[in-house]
Write an enzyme that holds these catalytic residues in place. Structure first.
Site, short mmCIF file in Angstrom:
data_model
loop_
_atom_site.label_atom_id
_atom_site.label_comp_id
_atom_site.label_asym_id
_atom_site.label_seq_id
_atom_site.Cartn_x
_atom_site.Cartn_y
_atom_site.Cartn_z
N LYS A 1 73.84 -15.89 55.10
CA LYS A 1 74.85 -16.15 56.13
C LYS A 1 76.19 -15.62 55.62
O LYS A 1 76.67 -16.09 54.58
CB LYS A 1 74.92 -17.66 56.40
CG LYS A 1 75.80 -18.04 57.59
CD LYS A 1 75.56 -19.49 57.98
CE LYS A 1 76.55 -19.95 59.04
NZ LYS A 1 76.34 -21.36 59.41
N GLY B 1 72.99 -13.37 69.21
CA GLY B 1 72.26 -12.69 68.13
C GLY B 1 72.94 -13.00 66.81
O GLY B 1 74.07 -13.48 66.79
N ASP C 1 72.86 -24.94 61.77
CA ASP C 1 74.19 -24.39 62.03
C ASP C 1 75.30 -25.41 61.88
O ASP C 1 75.85 -25.92 62.85
CB ASP C 1 74.24 -23.70 63.40
CG ASP C 1 74.50 -22.22 63.23
OD1 ASP C 1 74.86 -21.83 62.11
OD2 ASP C 1 74.33 -21.45 64.19
N ARG D 1 70.47 -19.52 53.19
CA ARG D 1 69.96 -20.65 53.97
C ARG D 1 68.45 -20.59 54.04
O ARG D 1 67.86 -19.52 54.20
CB ARG D 1 70.57 -20.55 55.37
CG ARG D 1 70.11 -21.61 56.32
CD ARG D 1 71.14 -21.87 57.38
NE ARG D 1 71.10 -20.88 58.45
CZ ARG D 1 71.88 -20.96 59.54
NH1 ARG D 1 72.74 -21.95 59.67
NH2 ARG D 1 71.80 -20.05 60.48
N ASP E 1 72.14 -22.17 71.31
CA ASP E 1 71.75 -21.28 70.20
C ASP E 1 71.74 -22.03 68.87
O ASP E 1 71.27 -21.51 67.87
CB ASP E 1 72.69 -20.07 70.11
CG ASP E 1 74.14 -20.47 69.98
OD1 ASP E 1 74.64 -21.16 70.88
OD2 ASP E 1 74.77 -20.11 68.97
N ASN E 2 72.26 -23.25 68.89
CA ASN E 2 72.26 -24.04 67.66
C ASN E 2 71.25 -25.18 67.71
O ASN E 2 71.39 -26.17 67.01
CB ASN E 2 73.66 -24.59 67.38
CG ASN E 2 74.65 -23.48 67.09
OD1 ASN E 2 74.26 -22.38 66.69
ND2 ASN E 2 75.93 -23.75 67.27
N GLY F 1 75.15 -12.52 64.38
CA GLY F 1 76.33 -11.68 64.19
C GLY F 1 76.82 -11.73 62.75
O GLY F 1 77.55 -10.84 62.30
N ARG F 2 76.43 -12.78 62.06
CA ARG F 2 76.83 -12.84 60.65
C ARG F 2 75.75 -13.50 59.80
O ARG F 2 76.01 -14.29 58.89
CB ARG F 2 78.15 -13.56 60.48
CG ARG F 2 78.14 -14.97 60.98
CD ARG F 2 79.18 -15.72 60.22
NE ARG F 2 79.32 -17.06 60.74
CZ ARG F 2 80.15 -17.91 60.22
NH1 ARG F 2 80.89 -17.58 59.20
NH2 ARG F 2 80.24 -19.12 60.71
N ASP G 1 83.57 -10.01 61.99
CA ASP G 1 83.46 -9.23 60.75
C ASP G 1 82.14 -9.47 60.01
O ASP G 1 81.88 -8.86 58.98
CB ASP G 1 84.65 -9.54 59.82
CG ASP G 1 84.73 -11.02 59.46
OD1 ASP G 1 83.82 -11.79 59.85
OD2 ASP G 1 85.71 -11.41 58.79
#
Ligand code: AMP
Ligand code: MG
Length: 482
Positions: free
Chosen positions: A108, A85, A257, A171, A247-248, A87-88, A120
């Site tokens: 991003k 998912g 990515d 992005r 995922d990329n 995450g950042r 984070d």
């Protein structure tokens, strides 16, 4: 902000995303803004670059019509399946450009999301500028890619091994639908989720297939076609993605990515730059095989839609996946012919191209410059071009050129349109990033981007950008920066 956001992703079942707001940052400041991209998107760049609007690019300000969300997805990371998912990353929404094309506008590095796990949710300036530089270079090379609209610094450090200046990238992508989105849909097995996401994706990226006999089979086939072409294009310019996790891999067929990606200087099929790719899974020459593996994972997610009979569905999927090598070869060879100035087809062309590549690997020559030098009227006066092996290859190539219609001048023209003079060489990228992160000086980054926007023309300005690195400047490793 003068972006009239839509958010078609909100029409999907709610388990495909989570609504989340960016976490404001201390002191957003524009590092680099993509005026050309803003123009093609039909955005008001004057307004967007007003100092009071910088907060829109950091998540401090949220445009009226935006409904920020983080997307759910899964993925095979280095072969291991994981729930992931955004995450950042946070999707602000979709923008429709003046041509009617829909683009995701995503931040991003805007802070934590429900998918951040222990991360984070932040990004460091170096890697965000790196994505900006390389994605814009890829676009200029004519390779499908996500784009970069802006990078802002946050005024806050991010803590990796050392504190680094924080930044956020805006992005722009045809979408962020990935193989991992389908793995997620197939994995969670919520009723109808898979069919809904498949129909949504077909509508968004392959609308012409919606009425075909078996739209999901046509969809699988079309994704394979786009990906096989994309990977061939990477190979043509010596691009190594570095993290080809599922995922990329974009369903729209864009390069997505940018992490530890890099362009080869010296040609070698086993080249790996990424510090985390210890076994060379994502090495240059492995990219087609990995793409096929990823697409096999994609095809598995579609099985229930391909046919209600599992064996028939498997047979259909297998047939499609087995097409990949030939599809890839077709695109690879077509591109290599252009790079060699070949305007028609002969059966020995693939061998001719491969012989040259083997020679380059054996003699450690610079990929970009060697390919480009072939079109000059007098070959460079160096050991490679004087070698017996090259002289032998050259003779066969010149004979091959003589057998095709058209003269050498038109062959050279073709070659010059297909062999770049400048690529984002690692040592130049690192130098630009160093001066940005250490001194807050973006002039080298901006200059590098400007040079890379005109990759096929030899100019006085790009002379120094064409040079391969001196041995002391050679970059052997690149880092994800996550
Ligand atoms: P990537 O290797 O960049 O494709 O990232 C893999 C996964 O890790 C994605 O789900 C990212 O959203 C997540 N991720 C990477 N870096 C961070 C970070 N600093 N904080 C939270 N999630 C992250
Ligand atoms: Mg990713």
């Amino acid at each position: 902000m003068l972006i009239k956001f839509q958010n078609s992703y909100l029409s999907l079942p709610s388990h495909f995303y989570q609504l989340v707001l960016p976490t404001p940052v201390k002191k957003p400041e524009m590092a680099i803004f993509n005026h050309a991209l803003a123009k093609t998107l039909g955005l008001n760049e004057t307004e967007l670059t007003q100092p009071e609007n910088v907060g829109y690019f950091s998540g401090n300000l949220i445009p009226d019509q935006a409904t920020p969300l983080a997307q759910a997805y899964a993925g095979h990371q280095f072969g291991h399946f994981t729930m992931l998912g955004d995450g950042r990353a946070i999707l602000l929404g979709e923008h429709i450009d003046p041509q009617g094309s829909r683009f995701d506008i995503q931040l991003k590095g805007p802070g934590q999301t429900p998918y951040s796990r222990r991360g984070d949710g932040r990004a460091a300036l170096g890697p965000m500028l790196r994505e900006y530089i390389i994605s814009e270079a890829m676009h200029a090379l004519g390779i499908p890619t996500t784009r970069s609209l802006a990078v802002v610094t946050t005024g806050e450090p991010v803590y990796r091994e050392t504190p680094l200046p924080g930044a956020i990238l805006t992005r722009v992508a045809s979408s962020h639908l990935r193989v991992g989105t389908f793995q997620y849909a197939a994995g969670v097995q919520k009723p109808d989720g898979l069919k809904i996401i498949a129909d949504y994706t077909i509508q968004r990226h392959y609308p012409e297939l919606a009425n075909s006999e078996n739209p999901y089979l046509s969809f699988l086939s079309a994704v394979i076609d786009r990906q096989s072409k994309l990977i061939a294009q990477w190979m043509h310019v010596g691009f190594i993605h570095g993290v080809m996790n599922t995922d990329n891999m974009s369903i729209a067929g864009e390069t997505i990515d940018y992490g530890p990606c890099a362009f080869m200087d010296t040609y070698h099929p086993e080249t790996v730059f990424s510090s985390i790719d210890r076994h060379g899974r994502y090495a240059y020459a492995n990219q087609p095989k990995i793409a096929q593996w990823n697409l096999a994972r994609f095809s598995e997610t579609l099985l229930p839609l391909l046919n209600e009979n599992t064996d028939s569905a498997l047979a259909l999927a297998k047939e499609q996946i087995d097409r990949f090598p030939a599809q890839f070869m077709k695109h690879w060879l077509a591109g290599m012919r252009l790079k060699l100035g070949l305007s028609n087809e002969e059966s020995g062309d693939s061998e001719l191209a491969n012989q040259l590549l083997s020679l380059m690997a054996e003699k450690n020559t610079d990929y970009t410059n060697t390919m480009r030098a072939l079109s000059s009227t007098s070959l460079p006066d160096d050991a490679f071009f004087k070698s017996e092996e090259f002289t032998h290859w050259n003779k066969a190539w010149l004979e091959r050129l003589a057998r095709q219609p058209g003269d050498l001048t038109s062959a050279r023209q073709l070659m010059n349109q297909n062999n770049p003079v400048v690529i984002p060489r690692n040592h130049l990228v690192e130098e630009a990033l160093g001066s940005a992160t250490e001194n807050g000086d973006y002039s080298k980054t901006k200059k590098l981007v400007e040079i890379l926007l005109n990759p096929f023309e030899e100019t006085n300005e790009n002379t120094s950008y064409r040079e391969p690195p001196a041995p002391s400047d050679q970059v052997y490793q690149t880092f994800c920066g996550t």
